[in-house]
Write a protein that holds these residues in place. Structure first.
Motif, mmCIF file in Angstrom:
data_model
loop_
_atom_site.group_PDB
_atom_site.id
_atom_site.type_symbol
_atom_site.label_atom_id
_atom_site.label_comp_id
_atom_site.label_asym_id
_atom_site.label_seq_id
_atom_site.Cartn_x
_atom_site.Cartn_y
_atom_site.Cartn_z
ATOM 1 N N ILE A 1 45.521 -9.674 24.365
ATOM 2 C CA ILE A 1 45.021 -9.708 22.990
ATOM 3 C C ILE A 1 46.019 -10.429 22.079
ATOM 4 O O ILE A 1 45.632 -11.203 21.199
ATOM 5 N N TYR A 2 47.299 -10.197 22.288
ATOM 6 C CA TYR A 2 48.351 -10.853 21.505
ATOM 7 C C TYR A 2 48.247 -12.371 21.649
ATOM 8 O O TYR A 2 48.235 -13.107 20.663
ATOM 9 N N LYS A 3 48.124 -12.818 22.883
ATOM 10 C CA LYS A 3 48.019 -14.257 23.146
ATOM 11 C C LYS A 3 46.748 -14.830 22.510
ATOM 12 O O LYS A 3 46.771 -15.914 21.930
ATOM 13 N N GLU A 4 45.649 -14.106 22.612
ATOM 14 C CA GLU A 4 44.382 -14.570 22.038
ATOM 15 C C GLU A 4 44.462 -14.669 20.515
ATOM 16 O O GLU A 4 44.032 -15.662 19.923
ATOM 17 N N ALA A 5 45.023 -13.653 19.864
ATOM 18 C CA ALA A 5 45.150 -13.675 18.402
ATOM 19 C C ALA A 5 46.078 -14.798 17.954
ATOM 20 O O ALA A 5 45.804 -15.499 16.972
ATOM 21 N N ALA B 1 48.708 -18.855 1.557
ATOM 22 C CA ALA B 1 48.641 -17.551 0.883
ATOM 23 C C ALA B 1 48.498 -16.423 1.906
ATOM 24 O O ALA B 1 49.133 -15.367 1.773
ATOM 25 N N LEU B 2 47.692 -16.636 2.932
ATOM 26 C CA LEU B 2 47.520 -15.623 3.975
ATOM 27 C C LEU B 2 48.847 -15.366 4.690
ATOM 28 O O LEU B 2 49.259 -14.220 4.859
ATOM 29 N N LEU B 3 49.527 -16.426 5.086
ATOM 30 C CA LEU B 3 50.801 -16.267 5.796
ATOM 31 C C LEU B 3 51.858 -15.609 4.913
ATOM 32 O O LEU B 3 52.727 -14.893 5.415
ATOM 33 N N ALA B 4 51.757 -15.811 3.610
ATOM 34 C CA ALA B 4 52.707 -15.188 2.681
ATOM 35 C C ALA B 4 52.542 -13.675 2.629
ATOM 36 O O ALA B 4 53.454 -12.961 2.224
ATOM 37 N N THR B 5 51.385 -13.172 3.064
ATOM 38 C CA THR B 5 51.151 -11.718 3.060
ATOM 39 C C THR B 5 51.792 -11.031 4.260
ATOM 40 O O THR B 5 51.809 -9.800 4.325
ATOM 41 N N LEU B 6 52.303 -11.812 5.205
ATOM 42 C CA LEU B 6 52.831 -11.251 6.446
ATOM 43 C C LEU B 6 53.825 -10.103 6.252
ATOM 44 O O LEU B 6 53.700 -9.067 6.912
ATOM 45 N N PRO B 7 54.797 -10.211 5.342
ATOM 46 C CA PRO B 7 55.734 -9.095 5.187
ATOM 47 C C PRO B 7 55.069 -7.771 4.784
ATOM 48 O O PRO B 7 55.557 -6.699 5.144
ATOM 49 N N ALA B 8 53.952 -7.839 4.083
ATOM 50 C CA ALA B 8 53.282 -6.621 3.610
ATOM 51 C C ALA B 8 52.269 -6.067 4.611
ATOM 52 O O ALA B 8 51.735 -4.973 4.409
ATOM 53 N N VAL B 9 51.994 -6.783 5.695
ATOM 54 C CA VAL B 9 51.007 -6.336 6.679
ATOM 55 C C VAL B 9 51.518 -5.081 7.386
ATOM 56 O O VAL B 9 52.639 -5.056 7.888
ATOM 57 N N ASP B 10 50.681 -4.037 7.387
ATOM 58 C CA ASP B 10 51.025 -2.780 8.044
ATOM 59 C C ASP B 10 50.995 -2.995 9.553
ATOM 60 O O ASP B 10 49.973 -3.406 10.103
ATOM 61 N N ASP B 11 52.093 -2.724 10.224
ATOM 62 C CA ASP B 11 52.162 -2.953 11.667
ATOM 63 C C ASP B 11 52.333 -1.645 12.442
ATOM 64 O O ASP B 11 52.972 -1.609 13.487
ATOM 65 N N THR B 12 51.722 -0.593 11.937
ATOM 66 C CA THR B 12 51.791 0.702 12.605
ATOM 67 C C THR B 12 51.053 0.632 13.942
ATOM 68 O O THR B 12 49.898 0.205 14.004
ATOM 69 N N TRP B 13 51.723 1.026 14.983
ATOM 70 C CA TRP B 13 51.170 0.969 16.332
ATOM 71 C C TRP B 13 50.179 2.099 16.534
ATOM 72 O O TRP B 13 50.430 3.248 16.157
ATOM 73 N N ILE B 14 49.034 1.801 17.119
ATOM 74 C CA ILE B 14 48.019 2.815 17.436
ATOM 75 C C ILE B 14 48.382 3.410 18.788
ATOM 76 O O ILE B 14 48.394 2.698 19.808
ATOM 77 N N ASN C 1 42.974 3.826 24.192
ATOM 78 C CA ASN C 1 41.554 3.507 24.026
ATOM 79 C C ASN C 1 41.238 3.077 22.595
ATOM 80 O O ASN C 1 40.512 2.107 22.380
ATOM 81 N N GLU C 2 41.765 3.817 21.623
ATOM 82 C CA GLU C 2 41.537 3.450 20.216
ATOM 83 C C GLU C 2 42.164 2.090 19.904
ATOM 84 O O GLU C 2 41.577 1.273 19.196
ATOM 85 N N ARG C 3 43.358 1.866 20.420
ATOM 86 C CA ARG C 3 44.053 0.602 20.189
ATOM 87 C C ARG C 3 43.262 -0.559 20.785
ATOM 88 O O ARG C 3 43.024 -1.574 20.128
ATOM 89 N N ALA C 4 42.818 -0.413 22.022
ATOM 90 C CA ALA C 4 42.067 -1.481 22.691
ATOM 91 C C ALA C 4 40.785 -1.796 21.925
ATOM 92 O O ALA C 4 40.455 -2.966 21.714
ATOM 93 N N ALA C 5 40.081 -0.765 21.481
ATOM 94 C CA ALA C 5 38.834 -0.978 20.739
ATOM 95 C C ALA C 5 39.121 -1.659 19.400
ATOM 96 O O ALA C 5 38.414 -2.592 19.001
ATOM 97 N N SER C 6 40.142 -1.203 18.723
ATOM 98 C CA SER C 6 40.502 -1.781 17.427
ATOM 99 C C SER C 6 40.943 -3.234 17.572
ATOM 100 O O SER C 6 40.551 -4.101 16.786
ATOM 101 N N PHE C 7 41.730 -3.516 18.586
ATOM 102 C CA PHE C 7 42.212 -4.874 18.825
ATOM 103 C C PHE C 7 41.062 -5.811 19.188
ATOM 104 O O PHE C 7 40.969 -6.926 18.686
ATOM 105 N N ARG C 8 40.163 -5.348 20.087
ATOM 106 C CA ARG C 8 39.020 -6.181 20.477
ATOM 107 C C ARG C 8 38.134 -6.494 19.274
ATOM 108 O O ARG C 8 37.697 -7.630 19.092
ATOM 109 N N GLU C 9 37.879 -5.489 18.455
ATOM 110 C CA GLU C 9 37.027 -5.685 17.289
ATOM 111 C C GLU C 9 37.682 -6.649 16.301
ATOM 112 O O GLU C 9 37.018 -7.487 15.695
#
Length: 165
Positions: free
Chosen positions: A133-137, A70-83, A87-95
């Motif tokens: 971060i990409y590799k870790e996720a 079910a989680l993987l089925a949500t992939l098309p709807a996931v918002d992929d807007t780049w930050i 600094n904001e992106r790094a903090a958001s990604f780490r969190e």
């Protein structure tokens, strides 16, 4: 709670097996500990003090196969807007990585994957911090998929890549 032999998700470590539960004196204080062994990392252990609610709270049950599907089925709807702000992106990604939230890991994977595709098409590459971060996720999400589906982590990575294409 968990028992010896259970598999669980532990924070940003990923999928672990409960190897033992023991009482130990560390730093002059006695405490009950859960000893975790990461499933896809050899010769590693994590000692979780049960009196530390923040650390103990990072132990979560694995999703079921149905929940993961079910989680993987949500992939098309996931918002992929780049930050845009680094600094904001790094903090958001780490969190997001530290959160243990699989939906946020899926967001990371999709967002960074899309950005990587955009950059490759113009002959550029991801910043190294974004690539890490990409590799870790991918590893965290892929580890749980691998265990649930009885496949290798590499096959789980391929499955994720196929869903992203």
């Amino acid at each position: 709670m968990f028992t010896v032999g259970d598999c669980l998700l532990y924070g940003a470590v990923g999928v672990c097996t409960v190897k033992e539960m023991r009482r130990e004196k560390i730093g002059g204080q006695w405490d009950d500990y859960v000893v975790l062994e990461p499933v896809f990392q050899r010769n590693a252990t994590v000692l979780v003090p049960m009196s530390n609610e923040k650390l103990a709270g990072k132990m979560r049950p694995l999703l079921t196969e149905q929940e993961m599907t079910a989680l993987l089925a949500t992939l098309p709807a996931v918002d992929d807007t780049w930050i845009l702000s680094e600094n904001e992106r790094a903090a958001s990604f780490r969190e997001a990585v530290r959160s243990g939230d699989r939906a946020r890991w899926l967001w990371l994977v999709k967002t960074i994957h899309r950005r990587q595709q955009e950059l490759v098409s113009s002959g550029r590459h991801l910043r190294s911090s974004d690539a890490v971060i990409y590799k870790e996720a991918q590893s965290l999400l892929g580890g749980e998929i691998a265990l649930l589906r009885g496949i290798t982590p590499e096959a789980a990575q391929e499955l994720l890549q196929g869903l992203l294409e």
